[in-house]
Write an enzyme that holds these catalytic residues in place. Structure first.
Site, PDB file in Angstrom:
ATOM      1  N   ASP A 183      -2.686   4.977  -2.443  1.00 19.66           N
ATOM      2  CA  ASP A 183      -3.673   5.491  -1.503  1.00 19.66           C
ATOM      3  C   ASP A 183      -3.990   6.974  -1.679  1.00 19.66           C
ATOM      4  O   ASP A 183      -3.072   7.801  -1.796  1.00 19.66           O
ATOM      5  CB  ASP A 183      -3.082   5.281  -0.087  1.00 19.66           C
ATOM      6  CG  ASP A 183      -3.992   5.784   1.008  1.00 19.66           C
ATOM      7  OD1 ASP A 183      -4.959   5.087   1.327  1.00 19.66           O
ATOM      8  OD2 ASP A 183      -3.738   6.881   1.530  1.00 19.66           O
ATOM      9  N   GLU A 201      -6.250   4.463  -6.064  1.00 20.86           N
ATOM     10  CA  GLU A 201      -7.487   4.793  -5.345  1.00 20.86           C
ATOM     11  C   GLU A 201      -7.856   6.195  -5.776  1.00 20.86           C
ATOM     12  O   GLU A 201      -7.410   7.187  -5.196  1.00 20.86           O
ATOM     13  CB  GLU A 201      -7.298   4.753  -3.835  1.00 20.86           C
ATOM     14  CG  GLU A 201      -8.622   4.988  -3.116  1.00 20.86           C
ATOM     15  CD  GLU A 201      -8.470   5.350  -1.659  1.00 20.86           C
ATOM     16  OE1 GLU A 201      -7.480   5.992  -1.321  1.00 20.86           O
ATOM     17  OE2 GLU A 201      -9.352   4.990  -0.859  1.00 20.86           O
ATOM     18  N   HIS A 254     -11.613  -2.138   2.877  1.00 19.13           N
ATOM     19  CA  HIS A 254     -11.445  -1.851   4.315  1.00 19.13           C
ATOM     20  C   HIS A 254     -12.025  -0.496   4.718  1.00 19.13           C
ATOM     21  O   HIS A 254     -12.057  -0.151   5.899  1.00 19.13           O
ATOM     22  CB  HIS A 254      -9.950  -1.881   4.660  1.00 19.13           C
ATOM     23  CG  HIS A 254      -9.224  -0.756   4.006  1.00 19.13           C
ATOM     24  ND1 HIS A 254      -8.995  -0.689   2.650  1.00 19.13           N
ATOM     25  CD2 HIS A 254      -8.721   0.383   4.521  1.00 19.13           C
ATOM     26  CE1 HIS A 254      -8.369   0.425   2.353  1.00 19.13           C
ATOM     27  NE2 HIS A 254      -8.192   1.111   3.469  1.00 19.13           N
ATOM     28  N   ASP A 255     -12.476   0.277   3.691  1.00 22.88           N
ATOM     29  CA  ASP A 255     -13.065   1.597   3.977  1.00 22.88           C
ATOM     30  C   ASP A 255     -14.577   1.562   3.905  1.00 22.88           C
ATOM     31  O   ASP A 255     -15.211   2.620   3.987  1.00 22.88           O
ATOM     32  CB  ASP A 255     -12.618   2.614   2.916  1.00 22.88           C
ATOM     33  CG  ASP A 255     -11.203   3.087   3.125  1.00 22.88           C
ATOM     34  OD1 ASP A 255     -10.582   3.516   2.138  1.00 22.88           O
ATOM     35  OD2 ASP A 255     -10.716   2.999   4.275  1.00 22.88           O
ATOM     36  N   ASP A 269       0.857  -1.185   0.000  1.00 20.03           N
ATOM     37  CA  ASP A 269       0.000   0.000   0.000  1.00 20.03           C
ATOM     38  C   ASP A 269       0.894   1.237   0.000  1.00 20.03           C
ATOM     39  O   ASP A 269       1.744   1.390   0.890  1.00 20.03           O
ATOM     40  CB  ASP A 269      -0.895  -0.004   1.250  1.00 20.03           C
ATOM     41  CG  ASP A 269      -2.250   0.632   0.983  1.00 20.03           C
ATOM     42  OD1 ASP A 269      -3.267   0.094   1.459  1.00 20.03           O
ATOM     43  OD2 ASP A 269      -2.287   1.667   0.276  1.00 20.03           O
TER      44      ASP A 269
END
Ligand code: TEU
Ligand code: CA
Length: 559
Positions: free
Chosen positions: A201, A260, A332-333, A98
């Site tokens: 990210d 993302e 995960h968000d 990440d």
């Protein structure tokens, strides 16, 4: 479109704190992931995105990095990482780390040095401004609430910028020296450590306007404006930095990247994916963006199947001939996809299979989030103390400030909290779900007696076994080219609850139908059509040239 090694791959996301605990501290760790590599290989996974495992104070669960090139002891050591990498290599699985470089942690040595000397080398790694008449430099709101500005520790009239938590100071991408530090770190992971690529990210946030003007307050009523508005107005700034990043890291080393990103349009999509894109693929967040139009969770309105179909079809059509999306239903968000995107009657194993059919057969590099393959739904949270996430705490306050009762507030958080993606993975029906030998750091799912790997491996009709068959079909040599490069062609929705489309390849055409309504639908086929896979109740009638897909069912048909 140039062919790339990652085309046709299937990816999986692990949230390391919640995947598998091997040392009995209640937190997942790297040896736990290594132990489960055979499980991932058996599932058919090619790429494995691991959410941050770097040194961190965990203000934002690891997305606040204090050392980009060291592993946080809670996960293990760099030695443990190398063992995991070796096991993944052995299994033919590429690791994606990440990349969190819009910001670091306020405990990173860079920020500590910036506080000591705001005008020195490291002060310039961050966005530091003088206050205006004793107030913050401008009125942008951070993603987790409050101003994006906080006083630089030790300096009364200096502020530093953080688009997320105050312990996540934004990095100054306008500083070439900072950018060089980032590229050097990236290449250490990509070349020296040999990872397959990065998930990138919050990267739209590097598109900033360094003059930090005041913005028109938005509808939240606190006199502030979402920091996302600045990013939406400065996409070209972000793209410029990303072109440089790509040319220095991903392209020269033929590495994969998945961005993302939000705010993709027909006009700018070619800057992000495809032959001239800055990423190998970008997540399809079209449904997420349609849901989260408001800053406050209580403003979110559930999408109908019709709306969900419209937005993901729009994304497919936007990207279709340009490049690759990364279709997802959750991460995960987000709360769990089965609960969020499906009508109540299909928030179960049957609906999970049909939704998985869509996720795995849309055009792009599909990502499966840990537990999605089990048919995971939202966990039942009874009070705010069972939630950990800094965003959940902020949203709890928002609901209360808005005058909502405790019961309504908890319902809102049960519907929207990121914590749903952070509950422990369910391996068996033992006391701690086979995740740990002690009480896990987060609450275990209420259905874990049946919703677990061990139970589903034994059940031929389980969601897990359906996902294994589905992924194997997607990668079947007879169909992989069509699933990978076949054009996406939308089909009509006969009952306002059916997601149906073609994947038109050179060698064959495949029709996908997922019916989330309360009555059967039929679609035309021909006398050679073949049912490749189905979930629920599907009837092929080649003499009458039609396939009937019952409610809550899905079909993959070779036309
Ligand atoms: O998320 C970026 C981002 O846009 C989030 O604000 C997301 O929209 C929100 O969490 C959805 O409710 C990335 C990471 O995925 C997230 O976990 C981090 O908290 C964030 O960046 C900061 O690193
Ligand atoms: Ca552990």
């Amino acid at each position: 479109m140039q062919k790339k090694w990652w085309h046709g791959k299937v990816a999986y996301q692990i949230y390391p704190k919640s995947f598998k605990d091997t040392n009995g501290d209640g937190f997942g760790d790297l040896p736990g992931i290594t132990e489960k590599i055979p499980y991932l290989k058996d599932l058919g996974i090619d790429l494995l995105w691991i959410s941050p495992i770097y040194k961190s104070p965990f203000a934002d669960q690891g997305y606040d990095i204090a050392d980009y090139q060291d592993i946080d002891p809670i996960f293990g050591s760099m030695e443990d990482f190398k063992k995991l990498k070796a096991a993944a290599d052995e299994a033919g699985i590429g690791i994606l780390m990440d990349l969190v470089v819009n910001h670091c942690s306020d405990e990173h040595e860079w920020f500590k040095k910036a506080c000591e000397d705001p005008n020195g080398k490291y002060g310039k790694y961050f966005i530091i401004r003088e206050g205006k008449d004793g107030k913050e430099p401008n009125n942008l709101r951070a993603c987790f609430g409050g101003s994006v500005w906080d006083k630089l520790p030790g300096h009364d009239n200096l502020y530093y910028c953080h688009f997320f938590h105050k312990k996540q100071p934004d990095l100054n991408w306008f500083n070439p020296e900072l950018r060089e530090e980032i590229y050097k770190m990236m290449n250490w992971w990509l070349v020296d450590m040999g990872i397959a690529g990065f998930r990138v990210d919050a990267i739209m946030c590097i598109g900033k306007d360094p003059s930090f003007p005041m913005y028109e307050p938005d509808n939240v009523g606190d006199g502030m404006c979402s920091c996302g508005v600045m990013n939406a107005q400065n996409v070209d700034v972000a793209v410029n930095f990303l072109r440089e990043m790509n040319s220095r890291t991903f392209t020269p080393n033929d590495k994969y990247s998945v961005g993302e990103v939000f705010g993709i349009t027909k006009e700018n999509v070619k800057d992000f994916i495809g032959d001239n894109g800055v990423f190998g693929s970008i997540f399809d967040f079209s449904a997420r963006e349609a849901l989260t139009k408001h800053y406050c969770f209580y403003g979110f309105e559930k999408l109908s199947v019709k709306q969900y179909r419209e937005v993901i079809f729009g994304a497919q059509e936007t990207a279709n001939t340009t490049g690759f999306l990364a279709p997802v239903i959750e991460n995960h968000d987000e709360p769990r996809g089965v609960t969020t995107w499906l009508p109540l009657m299909w928030q179960n194993a049957q609906g999970a299979k049909a939704l998985g059919t869509v996720n795995l057969t849309l055009k792009g590099v599909p990502f499966v989030f840990q537990g999605q393959e089990l048919g995971m739904t939202n966990t039942k949270f009874d009070n705010i103390d069972e939630l950990d996430d800094c965003q959940s705490k902020d949203q709890y306050k928002n609901c209360k400030d808005h005058g909502l009762s405790e019961a309504v507030t908890m319902q809102v958080l049960n519907d929207q909290a990121r914590d749903h993606g952070r509950v422990p993975m369910l391996w068996d029906d033992s006391e701690y779900a086979g995740f740990s030998t002690t009480t896990p750091w987060m609450k275990l799912h209420q259905d874990r007696a049946v919703l677990n790997v061990a139970a589903e491996e034994k059940d031929p009709n389980s969601v897990l076994n359906y996902y294994k068959t589905l992924i194997a079909l997607r990668k079947d040599p007879k169909y992989i080219k069509t699933f990978t490069y076949g054009n996406f062609v939308a089909l009509e929705d006969p009952n306002d609850h059916t997601i149906a489309y073609l994947r038109q390849g050179h060698e064959n055409t495949i029709m996908v139908i997922a019916n989330f309504g309360d009555k059967a639908v039929t679609f035309p086929i021909n006398d050679e059509s073949e049912l490749l896979l189905s979930s629920g109740t599907v009837k092929m009638d080649n003499t009458l040239d039609k396939v009937t897909v019952a409610e809550g069912s899905s079909a993959i048909v070779l036309l």
